[in-house]
Scaffold this active site. Structure first.
Site, mmCIF file in Angstrom:
data_model
loop_
_atom_site.group_PDB
_atom_site.id
_atom_site.type_symbol
_atom_site.label_atom_id
_atom_site.label_comp_id
_atom_site.label_asym_id
_atom_site.label_seq_id
_atom_site.Cartn_x
_atom_site.Cartn_y
_atom_site.Cartn_z
ATOM 1 C CB CYS A 93 -7.317 3.071 3.906
ATOM 2 S SG CYS A 93 -7.879 2.259 5.400
ATOM 3 C CG ASN B 71 -8.932 -2.360 2.151
ATOM 4 O OD1 ASN B 71 -8.312 -3.412 2.202
ATOM 5 N ND2 ASN B 71 -8.740 -1.396 3.028
ATOM 6 C CD GLU B 72 -9.560 -2.652 7.565
ATOM 7 O OE1 GLU B 72 -9.634 -1.411 7.705
ATOM 8 O OE2 GLU B 72 -8.643 -3.323 8.060
ATOM 9 C CD GLU C 156 -2.840 1.335 2.304
ATOM 10 O OE1 GLU C 156 -2.811 0.548 3.260
ATOM 11 O OE2 GLU C 156 -3.766 2.149 2.115
HETATM 12 O O1 AHR Z 1 -2.310 -1.406 6.836
HETATM 13 C C1 AHR Z 1 -2.794 -0.154 7.194
HETATM 14 C C2 AHR Z 1 -4.307 -0.057 7.053
HETATM 15 O O2 AHR Z 1 -4.942 -0.939 7.916
HETATM 16 C C3 AHR Z 1 -4.858 -0.444 5.712
HETATM 17 O O3 AHR Z 1 -4.799 0.598 4.818
HETATM 18 C C4 AHR Z 1 -6.277 -0.790 6.016
HETATM 19 O O4 AHR Z 1 -6.781 -1.780 5.152
HETATM 20 C C5 AHR Z 1 -6.248 -1.231 7.460
HETATM 21 O O5 AHR Z 1 -7.149 -0.524 8.218
#
Ligand code: AHR
Length: 651
Positions: free
Chosen positions: A236, A368-369, A41
Site C-alpha cells: 500500500c 499495487n493492489e 514493504e
Molecule cells: O502486506 C500488507 C498489505 O496487504 C499490503 O500493503 C497491501 O498490498 C495488502 O493489502
C-alpha cells in the site's frame, strides 16, 4: 509366539504404509529460478526503525510535528530554545532545520532524541555520529552521549569543527554496554546559536560494512532465504493514503539530505503503544539501496510503481487520464536509472551513487493492489508506452486484494484479454483455505498470464488464535499450499509471503515473516517453511503420485517433488497435516539412488505454538538421515510436519 507377533506387526506396518511414486525420470514443469522471493514493504517499522540502521528518528526535523522524537532537558537552570526554521523553496526537498540558542548560564542544556522505540546499542561496537551544522553566533558547541534506559552513559564523544559555515561534522565512540532502549543526547556547552540538520547516528557494523547502511542481522535473515526476487517498496505504501503521499522513487535517490521525506501510509494515530503516529519515510533506504540489496542477495529486483491511483482502502484518489503522463514517465525513467548507460540522465545518477554497471531490471509492477475499470484504463496507458520502448521488461499487474469474487474475476478476465505478462494474486486467508487451495492452479488456463503469488499468509482469527500470530498451524497450511505452487511451477513463476518484517513495539499488521526489536531478530515458523522451499527449489518438478493421483490433501498428506539438476538430487516435500504420524514410502522410479538420504523436518504437535524473541526456537527445522532399500525410502511422517527429503541420484 514372539516370532508370530513380530511377523504380524511387520505385516500390519507394511499394510499401513502407503506409497508415493516419484517419477524421477519424467521432468514435468521447469521451475523459475526466481520462484521464491521476498515482499519488502516499509510497514511495521520494516525500513525506518528496522532494516535501515539509522538510530535517530526525525533526523531532519521534517516530520509533521518538526520536533517529534526530540526533547529539551534544561539542567541546573540552563536556558535554551529550539526554533525550527524553514528555508522553503531554497531547499525544497528538506526545507527545515533546527536553530538552537543557549543563553549564558551555569547549567547544561541538552537535546535528546528517543530513537525508534529507543536505540539498540551493543557493547564494544562502534557508532558513527554526523550532523550538518553551522554556528551563527557565540561559542556554542555540543558533545554527544548515549544514555541507557536506566540512565547510565554508555558512550560519548566530542563533536569538533563548528564554525559559521554549514559543515558536516562527525564523531564516533565505542559503547561500553548493551541496551535495546538507549537514547542520544546532544549536550551543549557555551552560549550562542547553532543551526543543525541531518542529525544521525549509525552503528559502524552494517550489512557489508556500508556506512549509513542496513542492519546486518536482518539482512542476513533475508540472505539466508536465498530469495529469487525482491519486490519493493510495497504494498500500500506505493499507493499512499492519497496521491500526494504516494511513493515517488525519484524522491528516494541521490544524497540523503535531498530525499524528500513523507508520512508513511502506515502512520497510525496513537491508541495503543504499538501504534505509530511517528511513522514517516526518510527514504534512507531508497530505490538505489533496494536495487543494491537485490543484487547483494542474488535476487531479481521487482519494483512496483504507482499507476496514478491512491490506496483504494483509503482515499481511492485517481489522477485524471490526461494527467497520467508524469506517472508513466517515472516508469520509463526508472528503467533508465536501472539499466541505462552512464551517459543517460538517470544512468549517470546511478553511476554517481556508486553503481556504474546496470542493475539488469527485467520486470516492474504497474500499480499495487488496484481494482475496478479505472485500473485497467491506467494499466493500458502504461503498457502501451512501456511495451513500445522496453518490450523486454515484463509487467506485473494487479488482480485486486482478494483471491476470488467479482473484483478478482473481472480483473483476471481483463488481464487475460490484454495478454498481460504476469498477474499478481494476493491471499490473506485462513489456514483451512490454504489447505483447500493447494490445487488452486491445477486447472488454471495455461494460455493466460503467468501468476505471481505476490502476497500471501495464513491468518487465523479463531478462538485458539484470535490474534493471528505466526503459529505453526498457519505455517503448516502455507507449506501444504506451496506444494501446489511447486506442482504448478509452469504457471506460478514467483511467490512471496507478506508482510516480511515487524518490530515488536511498532507493528500495524500481523502475522509477519520476521520479528525483531532494536537488537535481535527471529524467524517465525512461516520463515522456516519459506526458507526450506526456497533453498530447495530445484530445476524442474517431477510427478509425485499415489494411486495415480497427486497428493493434495488425500489422507491429510500433500506432496511435491523436484530435481535439482546442478546437484543431481531429487528433493521431495511431504506435508502431513494430521495429528497422528503416518508411514509412507517413496518409491523412486526412473532414476537410481546414490548415497545417503537426509530429511529436514519441521514439526510440532502444538498447533498454536509460535517463536518469539524470548523463545526463538520452539519451531525450527531439524535434520535426520533416513534409510532406503531397493529404490524405496521409508518415511515416518510425524504429526503436523513438513518433511524435505534430499535424495542423491545416480547420473
Ligand atoms: O502486506 C500488507 C498489505 O496487504 C499490503 O500493503 C497491501 O498490498 C495488502 O493489502
Amino acid at each position: 509366539m514372539i516370532i508370530l507377533f513380530l511377523l504380524v506387526s511387520v505385516l500390519s506396518i507394511a499394510q499401513n504404509t502407503k506409497e508415493i511414486n516419484i517419477l524421477a525420470g519424467q521432468p514435468d514443469k521447469q521451475i523459475s529460478p526466481n520462484m521464491w522471493g521476498i515482499f519488502f514493504e516499509d510497514i511495521n517499522f520494516a525500513a525506518d526503525g528496522g532494516i535501515y540502521a539509522e538510530l535517530v528518528k526525525n533526523r531532519s526535523f521534517e516530520f509533521t510535528n518538526p520536533t517529534m522524537a526530540w526533547k529539551e532537558i534544561e539542567k541546573g537552570g540552563a536556558i535554551g530554545t529550539i526554533l525550527v526554521q524553514n528555508r522553503g523553496a531554497l531547499f525544497q526537498e528538506n526545507p527545515r532545520y533546527a536553530s538552537v540558542t543557549v543563553k549564558p548560564s551555569a547549567g547544561t542544556y541538552i537535546l535528546s532524541n528517543e530513537g525508534f522505540r529507543g536505540m539498540g546499542i551493543k557493547a564494544n561496537n562502534q557508532y558513527e555520529f554526523s550532523v550538518l551544522a553551522k554556528r551563527t553566533s557565540g561559542d556554542l558547541e555540543f558533545s554527544i552521549q548515549v544514555v541507557s534506559e536506566k540512565g547510565e552513559v554508555i558512550g560519548a564523544a566530542k563533536v569538533n569543527g563548528f564554525n559559521q559555515d554549514w559543515n558536516k561534522l562527525t564523531a564516533s565512540f565505542t559503547s561500553a554496554n548493551t541496551d535495546p532502549k538507549a537514547h542520544l543526547e546532544l549536550v551543549f556547552k557555551g552560549s550562542g546559536t547553532l543551526d543543525m540538520d541531518m542529525v544521525s547516528l549509525f552503528p559502524k557494523e552494517t550489512w557489508r560494512g556500508r556506512p549509513g547502511g542496513l542492519r546486518k542481522d536482518l539482512v542476513q535473515l533475508l540472505a539466508d532465504l536465498k530469495p529469487g526476487f525482491v519486490r519493493f517498496p510495497g504494498g500500500c505504501i506505493v499507493e499512499g493514503k492519497d496521491l500526494v503521499n504516494r511513493y515517488q522513487w525519484k524522491n528516494t535517490v541521490g544524497p540523503i539530505e535531498k530525499r524528500k521525506l513523507i508520512m508513511n501510509r502506515w502512520n497510525v494515530e496513537f491508541k495503543a503503544p504499538r501504534d505509530a503516529p511517528d511513522y514517516f519515510q526518510s527514504y534512507g533506504l531508497g530505490f538505489f539501496e533496494y536495487f543494491q540489496l537485490a543484487e547483494d542477495l542474488g535476487s531479481e529486483p521487482l519494483p512496483i510503481l504507482n499507476c496514478g491511483m491512491a490506496c483504494q482502502f483509503n482515499s481511492s484518489e485517481v489522477v485524471a487520464m490526461d494527467q497520467l503522463d508524469p506517472y508513466i514517465q517515472d516508469a520509463l525513467d526508472l528503467i533508465e536509472f536501472a539499466n541505462g548507460s552512464v551517459n543517460t540522465k538517470w544512468g549517470a545518477l546511478r553511476a554517481e551513487m556508486g553503481h556504474p554497471a546496470p542493475f539488469n531490471l527485467k520486470m516492474m509492477g504497474v500499480g499495487n493492489e488496484q481494482w475496478d475499470p479505472q485500473y485497467v484504463e491506467r494499466y493500458k496507458a502504461f503498457a502501451k508506452v512501456l511495451k513500445a520502448k522496453y518490450p523486454e521488461v515484463k509487467l506485473v499487474t494487479s488482480s485486486g486484494p482478494f483471491s476470488d469474487g467479482e473484483m478478482f474475476n473481472y480483473l483476471s478476465a481483463e488481464m487475460k484479454s490484454l495478454h498481460a505478462d504476469i498477474v499478481d494474486e494476493h491471499y490473506y486467508r485462513s489456514p483451512e483455505w490454504f489447505f483447500q487451495n493447494s490445487s488452486r492452479y491445477d486447472n488454471y488456463d495455461r494460455n493466460g498470464p503467468q501468476i505471481f503469488a505476490g502476497e500471501y499468509a495464513a491468518h487465523s482469527k479463531d478462538g485458539k488464535d484470535p490474534e493471528s500470530r505466526n503459529t505453526w498451524y498457519s505455517a503448516l497450511s502455507e507449506a501444504a499450499f506451496m506444494t501446489g505452487l511447486e506442482r504448478n511451477a509452469d504457471m506460478v513463476r514467483m511467490a512471496s509471503y507478506a508482510p516480511l518484517l515487524a518490530h515488536v513495539d511498532a507493528w500495524q499488521w500481523r502475522p509477519d515473516l520476521i520479528w525483531f526489536d532494536n537488537l535481535t531478530s527471529i524467524g517465525t515458523p512461516n520463515y522456516h517453511v519459506q526458507k526450506l522451499f526456497s533453498n530447495n527449489k530445484g530445476t524442474y518438478s517431477v510427478p509425485a503420485l499415489t494411486n495415480g493421483k497427486v497428493l493434495n490433501g488425500l489422507d491429510s498428506v500433500y506432496a511435491s517433488a523436484v530435481v535439482d539438476s546442478g546437484k543431481n538430487e531429487l528433493i521431495v516435500k511431504v506435508v502431513n497435516i494430521a495429528s497422528v504420524s503416518k508411514n509412507y514410502s517413496l518409491n523412486i522410479q526412473g532414476k537410481k539412488l546414490n548415497g545417503p538420504i537426509n530429511c529436514t523436518i519441521i514439526s510440532s504437535s502444538e498447533k498454536f505454538v509460535y517463536n518469539d524473541l524470548h523463545a526463538p526456537s520452539k519451531v525450527v527445522p531439524v535434520d535426520k538421515s533416513i534409510s532406503a532399500s531397493k529404490g524405496k525410502v521409508n518415511l515416518d511422517l510425524q504429526p503436523m510436519s513438513l518433511n524435505v527429503i534430499h535424495i542423491p541420484l545416480k547420473k
